[in-house]
Design a protein around this motif. Structure first.
Motif, PDB file in Angstrom:
ATOM      1  N   GLU A   8      55.583 -13.783  -4.636  1.00  0.00           N
ATOM      2  CA  GLU A   8      55.332 -13.967  -3.170  1.00  0.00           C
ATOM      3  C   GLU A   8      56.321 -12.824  -2.462  1.00  0.00           C
ATOM      4  O   GLU A   8      55.475 -12.432  -1.228  1.00  0.00           O
ATOM      5  CB  GLU A   8      55.664 -15.348  -2.772  1.00  0.00           C
ATOM      6  N   GLU A   9      57.427 -12.583  -2.820  1.00  0.00           N
ATOM      7  CA  GLU A   9      58.144 -11.964  -1.789  1.00  0.00           C
ATOM      8  C   GLU A   9      57.917 -10.285  -2.031  1.00  0.00           C
ATOM      9  O   GLU A   9      57.945  -9.535  -1.029  1.00  0.00           O
ATOM     10  CB  GLU A   9      59.604 -11.886  -2.202  1.00  0.00           C
ATOM     11  N   ILE A  10      57.343 -10.053  -3.102  1.00  0.00           N
ATOM     12  CA  ILE A  10      56.725  -8.541  -3.404  1.00  0.00           C
ATOM     13  C   ILE A  10      55.455  -8.662  -2.529  1.00  0.00           C
ATOM     14  O   ILE A  10      55.325  -7.409  -1.851  1.00  0.00           O
ATOM     15  CB  ILE A  10      56.328  -8.378  -5.070  1.00  0.00           C
ATOM     16  N   ALA A  11      54.523  -9.405  -2.325  1.00  0.00           N
ATOM     17  CA  ALA A  11      53.757  -9.444  -1.642  1.00  0.00           C
ATOM     18  C   ALA A  11      54.118  -9.400   0.227  1.00  0.00           C
ATOM     19  O   ALA A  11      53.377  -8.415   0.855  1.00  0.00           O
ATOM     20  CB  ALA A  11      52.627 -10.565  -1.498  1.00  0.00           C
ATOM     21  N   ASP A  12      55.045 -10.088   0.247  1.00  0.00           N
ATOM     22  CA  ASP A  12      55.549 -10.140   1.594  1.00  0.00           C
ATOM     23  C   ASP A  12      56.030  -8.659   2.114  1.00  0.00           C
ATOM     24  O   ASP A  12      55.930  -8.008   3.175  1.00  0.00           O
ATOM     25  CB  ASP A  12      56.773 -10.966   1.844  1.00  0.00           C
ATOM     26  N   VAL A  13      56.751  -8.001   1.043  1.00  0.00           N
ATOM     27  CA  VAL A  13      57.402  -6.537   1.343  1.00  0.00           C
ATOM     28  C   VAL A  13      56.403  -5.685   1.365  1.00  0.00           C
ATOM     29  O   VAL A  13      56.375  -4.757   2.258  1.00  0.00           O
ATOM     30  CB  VAL A  13      58.249  -6.201  -0.012  1.00  0.00           C
ATOM     31  N   GLU A  56      64.024  -8.457   6.781  1.00  0.00           N
ATOM     32  CA  GLU A  56      64.105  -9.866   6.156  1.00  0.00           C
ATOM     33  C   GLU A  56      63.466  -9.928   4.969  1.00  0.00           C
ATOM     34  O   GLU A  56      64.073 -10.407   3.916  1.00  0.00           O
ATOM     35  CB  GLU A  56      63.670 -10.848   7.215  1.00  0.00           C
ATOM     36  N   GLU A  57      62.053  -9.382   4.708  1.00  0.00           N
ATOM     37  CA  GLU A  57      61.333  -9.568   3.683  1.00  0.00           C
ATOM     38  C   GLU A  57      61.981  -8.862   2.289  1.00  0.00           C
ATOM     39  O   GLU A  57      62.045  -9.276   1.163  1.00  0.00           O
ATOM     40  CB  GLU A  57      59.904  -9.177   3.739  1.00  0.00           C
ATOM     41  N   GLY A  58      62.631  -7.599   2.794  1.00  0.00           N
ATOM     42  CA  GLY A  58      63.318  -7.036   1.708  1.00  0.00           C
ATOM     43  C   GLY A  58      64.565  -7.565   1.093  1.00  0.00           C
ATOM     44  O   GLY A  58      64.819  -7.615  -0.053  1.00  0.00           O
ATOM     45  N   ALA A  59      65.254  -8.473   2.243  1.00  0.00           N
ATOM     46  CA  ALA A  59      66.100  -8.987   1.436  1.00  0.00           C
ATOM     47  C   ALA A  59      65.825 -10.448   0.749  1.00  0.00           C
ATOM     48  O   ALA A  59      66.478 -10.552  -0.433  1.00  0.00           O
ATOM     49  CB  ALA A  59      67.018  -9.586   2.828  1.00  0.00           C
ATOM     50  N   GLU A  60      64.855 -11.037   1.254  1.00  0.00           N
ATOM     51  CA  GLU A  60      64.160 -12.088   0.488  1.00  0.00           C
ATOM     52  C   GLU A  60      63.909 -11.455  -1.114  1.00  0.00           C
ATOM     53  O   GLU A  60      64.071 -12.381  -1.973  1.00  0.00           O
ATOM     54  CB  GLU A  60      63.228 -12.845   1.148  1.00  0.00           C
ATOM     55  N   LEU A  61      63.167 -10.394  -1.169  1.00  0.00           N
ATOM     56  CA  LEU A  61      63.078 -10.029  -2.420  1.00  0.00           C
ATOM     57  C   LEU A  61      64.160  -9.900  -3.472  1.00  0.00           C
ATOM     58  O   LEU A  61      64.095 -10.020  -4.505  1.00  0.00           O
ATOM     59  CB  LEU A  61      62.130  -8.812  -2.291  1.00  0.00           C
TER      60      LEU A  61
HETATM   61 MG   LIG Z   1      59.272 -13.702   2.178  1.00  0.00          MG
END
Ligand SMILES: [Mg+2]
Length: 118
Positions: free
Chosen positions: A77-82, A55-60
C-alpha cells in the motif's frame, strides 16, 4: 415474488450498479494516471502535495523496516502511495527532465548489474 425478494433484488441491482461504476472509474484512472495527478496538484496545491510525498516516503520507510524485522507490514500500500505522489512530483518538477534522468539511471543500473555478473 414476495416483498422480501423484491427488496433483495433491488439491493443487488444497486450493488451491481455501484460495482459497475467502480470498475469504470478503475479502468479510467488506470489508463490515465497523469490526469489524476494533475487534478490532485490543481485541487490541493503544490505545497500540500509535496507534504504528502514527504509523508508517504516516510510511511514506506517504516513499512520496509517492519518487513526487514520480520514484522507484519503494509509495504504494497505504501509503495502505491509513493508511486502516486511521485507521479505528481514528476509533473510538478518537470516530466521531461525526470524521465531523462530516469532513463539515464536505469542505464547506469543495468551497467552495474552487468558489471556485477563479471
Ligand atoms: Mg500511505
Amino acid at each position: 415474488m414476495t416483498y422480501d425478494q423484491s427488496a433483495h433484488i433491488t439491493d443487488l441491482q444497486a450493488r451491481n450498479t455501484g460495482l459497475v461504476e467502480r470498475v469504470r472509474i478503475l479502468e479510467r484512472v488506470a489508463n490515465d494516471q497523469e490526469s489524476v495527478y494533475r487534478r490532485a496538484l490543481d485541487a490541493f496545491g503544490a505545497d500540500a502535495q509535496i507534504d504528502m510525498a514527504i509523508e508517504e516516503g516516510a510511511e514506506l520507510t517504516v513499512e520496509l523496516m517492519h518487513r526487514k524485522r520480520g514484522r507484519q507490514h503494509n509495504a504494497p500500500e505504501e509503495i502505491a502511495d509513493v508511486l502516486i505522489t511521485a507521479g505528481q512530483m514528476r509533473l510538478l518538477f518537470g516530466a521531461e527532465a525526470v524521465d531523462a534522468i530516469l532513463v539515464g539511471k536505469l542505464a547506469d543500473l543495468e551497467q552495474r548489474i552487468d558489471g556485477a555478473k563479471g
